[in-house]
Design an enzyme around this catalytic site. Structure first.
Site, PDB file in Angstrom:
ATOM      1  N   ASP A 220      46.180  21.268  94.928  1.00 57.84           N
ATOM      2  CA  ASP A 220      46.948  21.924  93.872  1.00 57.84           C
ATOM      3  C   ASP A 220      47.778  20.842  93.164  1.00 57.84           C
ATOM      4  O   ASP A 220      47.286  20.188  92.246  1.00 57.84           O
ATOM      5  CB  ASP A 220      47.793  23.015  94.545  1.00 57.84           C
ATOM      6  CG  ASP A 220      48.569  23.880  93.589  1.00 57.84           C
ATOM      7  OD1 ASP A 220      48.159  24.000  92.432  1.00 57.84           O
ATOM      8  OD2 ASP A 220      49.598  24.460  93.991  1.00 57.84           O
TER       9      ASP A 220
ATOM     10  N   ARG B  65      42.117  35.540 104.439  1.00 63.88           N
ATOM     11  CA  ARG B  65      41.337  34.328 104.709  1.00 63.88           C
ATOM     12  C   ARG B  65      39.884  34.703 105.045  1.00 63.88           C
ATOM     13  O   ARG B  65      38.975  33.897 104.894  1.00 63.88           O
ATOM     14  CB  ARG B  65      41.927  33.567 105.903  1.00 63.88           C
ATOM     15  CG  ARG B  65      43.313  32.982 105.662  1.00 63.88           C
ATOM     16  CD  ARG B  65      43.665  32.023 106.791  1.00 63.88           C
ATOM     17  NE  ARG B  65      45.085  31.735 106.877  1.00 63.88           N
ATOM     18  CZ  ARG B  65      45.707  30.790 106.190  1.00 63.88           C
ATOM     19  NH1 ARG B  65      45.048  30.054 105.337  1.00 63.88           N
ATOM     20  NH2 ARG B  65      46.996  30.581 106.350  1.00 63.88           N
TER      21      ARG B  65
HETATM   22  P1  IMP Z   1      49.506  20.873  97.122  1.00 64.73           P
HETATM   23  O1  IMP Z   1      50.323  20.021  98.048  1.00 64.73           O
HETATM   24  O2  IMP Z   1      50.365  21.403  95.986  1.00 64.73           O
HETATM   25  O3  IMP Z   1      48.254  20.202  96.610  1.00 64.73           O
HETATM   26  O4  IMP Z   1      49.142  22.182  97.917  1.00 64.73           O
HETATM   27  C1  IMP Z   1      48.070  22.305  98.729  1.00 64.73           C
HETATM   28  C2  IMP Z   1      48.163  23.539  99.603  1.00 64.73           C
HETATM   29  O5  IMP Z   1      48.816  24.657  98.945  1.00 64.73           O
HETATM   30  C3  IMP Z   1      46.767  24.015  99.919  1.00 64.73           C
HETATM   31  O6  IMP Z   1      46.235  23.357 101.051  1.00 64.73           O
HETATM   32  C4  IMP Z   1      46.958  25.510 100.100  1.00 64.73           C
HETATM   33  O7  IMP Z   1      47.288  25.776 101.448  1.00 64.73           O
HETATM   34  C5  IMP Z   1      48.125  25.868  99.202  1.00 64.73           C
HETATM   35  N1  IMP Z   1      47.652  26.452  97.907  1.00 64.73           N
HETATM   36  C6  IMP Z   1      47.749  25.895  96.685  1.00 64.73           C
HETATM   37  N2  IMP Z   1      47.220  26.689  95.728  1.00 64.73           N
HETATM   38  C7  IMP Z   1      46.766  27.789  96.372  1.00 64.73           C
HETATM   39  C8  IMP Z   1      46.076  28.981  95.921  1.00 64.73           C
HETATM   40  O8  IMP Z   1      45.779  29.203  94.729  1.00 64.73           O
HETATM   41  N3  IMP Z   1      45.736  29.884  96.901  1.00 64.73           N
HETATM   42  C9  IMP Z   1      46.035  29.689  98.225  1.00 64.73           C
HETATM   43  N4  IMP Z   1      46.665  28.585  98.682  1.00 64.73           N
HETATM   44  C10 IMP Z   1      47.026  27.636  97.763  1.00 64.73           C
END
Ligand code: IMP
Length: 182
Positions: free
Chosen positions: A110, A172
């Site tokens: 993300d 999930r």
């Molecule tokens: P980042 O550190 O912002 O890249 O976040 C990564 C983590 O956020 C992922 O491994 C997911 O667990 C969670 N995440 C981010 N976007 C989503 C989404 O749209 N649905 C579900 N989980 C998400």
């Protein structure tokens, strides 16, 4: 419907069907098999708990190599919808990865903050190589650029759910990836 019984699955819009996921995973597995052909017994898949569990268990069956698997539990602190980049390891690997060819398996990148932390942390353990495989990527949300060596699909900026991804720990177990309409 009986009292207390929830509708299942809920009315999520389908983004990727079970069939689309299967086809893409077979392609990724073939690519990984080809790229790691020469590493012998040293390929280790590291699944990031809990979101990558379904993806990893299906993906590994498309990789025709003698690999091993390990898992890492990560908690990321933020305001609930946004990761802050402050990450805590809640469960560490069961074995050292020095000299191993490590492929991190993520559900979704993300902001990139979690992946960035993981890269930095695992690099200090001196693997022979370190690459990232993520099922999904939200390019519009990137805050930190991290390499994604194997990517299933890019997705728009919606909250996605199913096939390992949760909303408050639920859904999930959906066999497709859906999204919540705004
Ligand atoms: P980042 O550190 O912002 O890249 O976040 C990564 C983590 O956020 C992922 O491994 C997911 O667990 C969670 N995440 C981010 N976007 C989503 C989404 O749209 N649905 C579900 N989980 C998400």
């Amino acid at each position: 419907m009986m009292a207390g019984q929830a509708t299942f699955p809920p009315p999520f819009k389908t983004l990727f069907s079970k069939e689309q996921l299967h086809t893409r995973l077979a392609e990724l597995g073939a690519e990984i098999t080809k790229d790691y052909q020469d590493v012998g017994e040293d390929l280790v898949l590291i699944g990031v708990l809990k979101g990558s569990v379904i993806f990893m268990s299906d993906l590994c069956r498309h990789i025709n190599l003698p690999l091993s698997m390990d898992f890492m539990g990560i908690a990321s602190y933020g305001d609930g919808t946004k990761s802050s980049g402050v990450v805590q390891i809640t469960s560490d690997l069961s074995k050292p990865i020095a000299g191993k060819h490590v492929l991190i398996v993520e559900d979704i990148i993300d902001t990139g903050l979690t992946a960035h932390y993981l890269f930095d942390n695992l690099k200090t353990r001196l693997p022979a190589s370190l690459k990232m495989c993520s099922l999904l990527h939200k390019p519009d949300r990137t805050e930190v650029e991290t390499p994604i060596n194997y990517l299933g699909f890019s997705v728009p900026n919606n909250f996605v759910v199913g096939y390992g991804l949760d909303i408050a720990q639920k859904y999930r177990n959906l066999d497709f990836i859906g999204y919540v309409e705004e």
